[in-house]
Design a protein around this motif. Structure first.
Motif, mmCIF file in Angstrom:
data_model
loop_
_atom_site.group_PDB
_atom_site.id
_atom_site.type_symbol
_atom_site.label_atom_id
_atom_site.label_comp_id
_atom_site.label_asym_id
_atom_site.label_seq_id
_atom_site.Cartn_x
_atom_site.Cartn_y
_atom_site.Cartn_z
ATOM 1 N N ASP A 31 44.746 17.441 55.379
ATOM 2 C CA ASP A 31 44.677 16.105 55.975
ATOM 3 C C ASP A 31 43.413 15.936 56.799
ATOM 4 O O ASP A 31 42.780 14.874 56.776
ATOM 5 N N LYS A 32 43.031 16.970 57.538
ATOM 6 C CA LYS A 32 41.834 16.888 58.365
ATOM 7 C C LYS A 32 40.575 16.742 57.519
ATOM 8 O O LYS A 32 39.634 16.038 57.889
ATOM 9 N N ILE A 33 40.547 17.407 56.368
ATOM 10 C CA ILE A 33 39.391 17.308 55.475
ATOM 11 C C ILE A 33 39.361 15.950 54.790
ATOM 12 O O ILE A 33 38.344 15.262 54.761
ATOM 13 N N VAL A 34 40.505 15.551 54.241
ATOM 14 C CA VAL A 34 40.586 14.276 53.522
ATOM 15 C C VAL A 34 40.326 13.103 54.453
ATOM 16 O O VAL A 34 39.672 12.124 54.082
ATOM 17 N N ASP A 35 40.832 13.189 55.687
ATOM 18 C CA ASP A 35 40.658 12.093 56.642
ATOM 19 C C ASP A 35 39.286 12.089 57.302
ATOM 20 O O ASP A 35 38.976 11.205 58.102
ATOM 21 N N ALA A 68 40.614 25.847 48.495
ATOM 22 C CA ALA A 68 39.483 26.165 47.619
ATOM 23 C C ALA A 68 39.818 25.816 46.174
ATOM 24 O O ALA A 68 38.974 25.307 45.429
ATOM 25 N N SER A 69 41.069 26.062 45.770
ATOM 26 C CA SER A 69 41.492 25.736 44.402
ATOM 27 C C SER A 69 41.512 24.238 44.164
ATOM 28 O O SER A 69 41.426 23.773 43.031
ATOM 29 N N GLU A 70 41.618 23.458 45.251
ATOM 30 C CA GLU A 70 41.615 21.999 45.151
ATOM 31 C C GLU A 70 40.211 21.423 45.312
ATOM 32 O O GLU A 70 40.019 20.212 45.285
ATOM 33 N N GLY A 71 39.230 22.291 45.494
ATOM 34 C CA GLY A 71 37.852 21.839 45.631
ATOM 35 C C GLY A 71 37.495 21.327 47.006
ATOM 36 O O GLY A 71 36.421 20.749 47.195
ATOM 37 N N LEU A 72 38.365 21.534 47.999
ATOM 38 C CA LEU A 72 38.109 21.020 49.344
ATOM 39 C C LEU A 72 37.356 22.020 50.218
ATOM 40 O O LEU A 72 36.728 21.629 51.209
ATOM 41 N N GLN A 145 48.826 4.884 45.261
ATOM 42 C CA GLN A 145 49.184 6.200 44.744
ATOM 43 C C GLN A 145 50.646 6.259 44.329
ATOM 44 O O GLN A 145 50.985 6.904 43.333
ATOM 45 N N THR A 146 51.510 5.601 45.088
ATOM 46 C CA THR A 146 52.929 5.598 44.750
ATOM 47 C C THR A 146 53.162 4.973 43.377
ATOM 48 O O THR A 146 53.950 5.484 42.572
ATOM 49 N N HIS A 170 42.482 16.553 44.063
ATOM 50 C CA HIS A 170 41.046 16.845 44.002
ATOM 51 C C HIS A 170 40.203 15.606 44.303
ATOM 52 O O HIS A 170 39.117 15.724 44.880
ATOM 53 N N VAL A 171 40.648 14.439 43.874
ATOM 54 C CA VAL A 171 39.832 13.225 44.045
ATOM 55 C C VAL A 171 40.306 12.356 45.208
ATOM 56 O O VAL A 171 39.759 11.285 45.450
ATOM 57 N N ARG A 172 41.309 12.819 45.934
ATOM 58 C CA ARG A 172 41.847 12.027 47.045
ATOM 59 C C ARG A 172 40.805 11.768 48.122
ATOM 60 O O ARG A 172 40.649 10.648 48.624
ATOM 61 N N ARG A 173 40.058 12.817 48.493
ATOM 62 C CA ARG A 173 39.080 12.674 49.578
ATOM 63 C C ARG A 173 38.014 11.622 49.257
ATOM 64 O O ARG A 173 37.814 10.685 50.044
ATOM 65 N N PRO A 174 37.300 11.714 48.121
ATOM 66 C CA PRO A 174 36.289 10.685 47.849
ATOM 67 C C PRO A 174 36.872 9.297 47.649
ATOM 68 O O PRO A 174 36.247 8.295 48.011
ATOM 69 N N ARG A 175 38.080 9.218 47.090
ATOM 70 C CA ARG A 175 38.678 7.900 46.877
ATOM 71 C C ARG A 175 39.024 7.236 48.204
ATOM 72 O O ARG A 175 38.793 6.038 48.388
#
Length: 229
Positions: A31-35, A68-72, A145-146, A170-175
């Motif tokens: 969450d901290k990375i994505v946010d 790391a497996s999720e590319g974050l 997303q839902t 994997h694409v949640r952060r840039p989206r």
């Protein structure tokens, strides 16, 4: 690292299992990375994180492996880890595959979903439309997303569901970052409506085409944003 992370203070004896603990640590860091609290390129200090989260290095390192497996996160032998930079090319490739998965899912739903399931998807679409104009990026993303997750879940194909979930992470952060900078136009509603219309008509060709076209446009929007930064 300066951003303060929440301590894990809700652990109970039943939750003290190491597997549950490292999953909990994973969720907090994800969450901290994505946010955007932990920005791309930020070095990850295991010592500081262990202190912040009140955990040992073992669950933290397990969490970092998952991220790391999720590319974050990028892990470096004997040199620790950093928050992964966002690669435009990787985003583009992953969104293309995500579009293919959702297109295939839409075709399967036309063949196998019950009328009740399609009604449920219609309800999710109406909720999405109702909340669209709130101007709240996180709410928009959640509703969007839902809708897409439900579409894929309705296939009942476990492999497809798992692959879609992995790529979506994997694409949640840039989206999310793209949505924050450029709130979507109402064309998204029209695209969801086109998908839903084809599904209700049990038109597999139209449903697949509509789903793929929608993700293709999303990919173009996200990639254009990151190339212009």
């Amino acid at each position: 690292m300066k951003p303060s992370l929440p301590r894990i203070e809700t652990l109970t004896p039943s939750m003290s299992d190491s597997t549950q603990l490292h999953h909990q640590v994973t969720e907090i860091l994800r969450d901290k990375i994505v946010d955007g609290v932990l920005r791309p390129g930020t070095p990850i200090s295991e010592r500081e994180l262990c202190e912040e989260l009140s955990v040992s290095r073992t669950p933290l390192r397990e969490a970092l492996k998952i991220l790391a497996s999720e590319g974050l996160v990028q892990l470096f032998r004997n040199r620790g880890a950093i928050v992964s930079p966002i690669s435009v090319e990787t985003i583009e490739d992953k969104l293309a595959v995500l579009g293919a998965l959702e297109g295939h899912a839409a075709r399967l739903v036309c063949q196998h979903a019950s009328d009740e399931q399609l009604k449920e998807l219609s309800t999710l679409h109406r909720r999405f439309v109702k909340d669209f104009d709130t101007g709240e990026p996180s709410l928009y993303f959640e509703r969007n997303q839902t809708f897409h997750q439900k579409l894929v879940e309705m296939t009942g194909n476990v492999v497809l569901i798992d692959m879609h979930a992995l790529l979506s992470r994997h694409v949640r952060r840039p989206r999310i970052e793209g949505v924050r900078q450029h709130l979507p136009t109402r064309v998204v509603i029209d695209e969801h409506k086109a998908i839903l219309k084809a599904l209700l008509a049990r038109d597999g060709d139209a449903a697949q085409a509509a789903a793929e076209e929608h993700l293709k446009r999303v990919a173009q929007t996200v990639v254009t944003y990151f190339r212009m930064r």
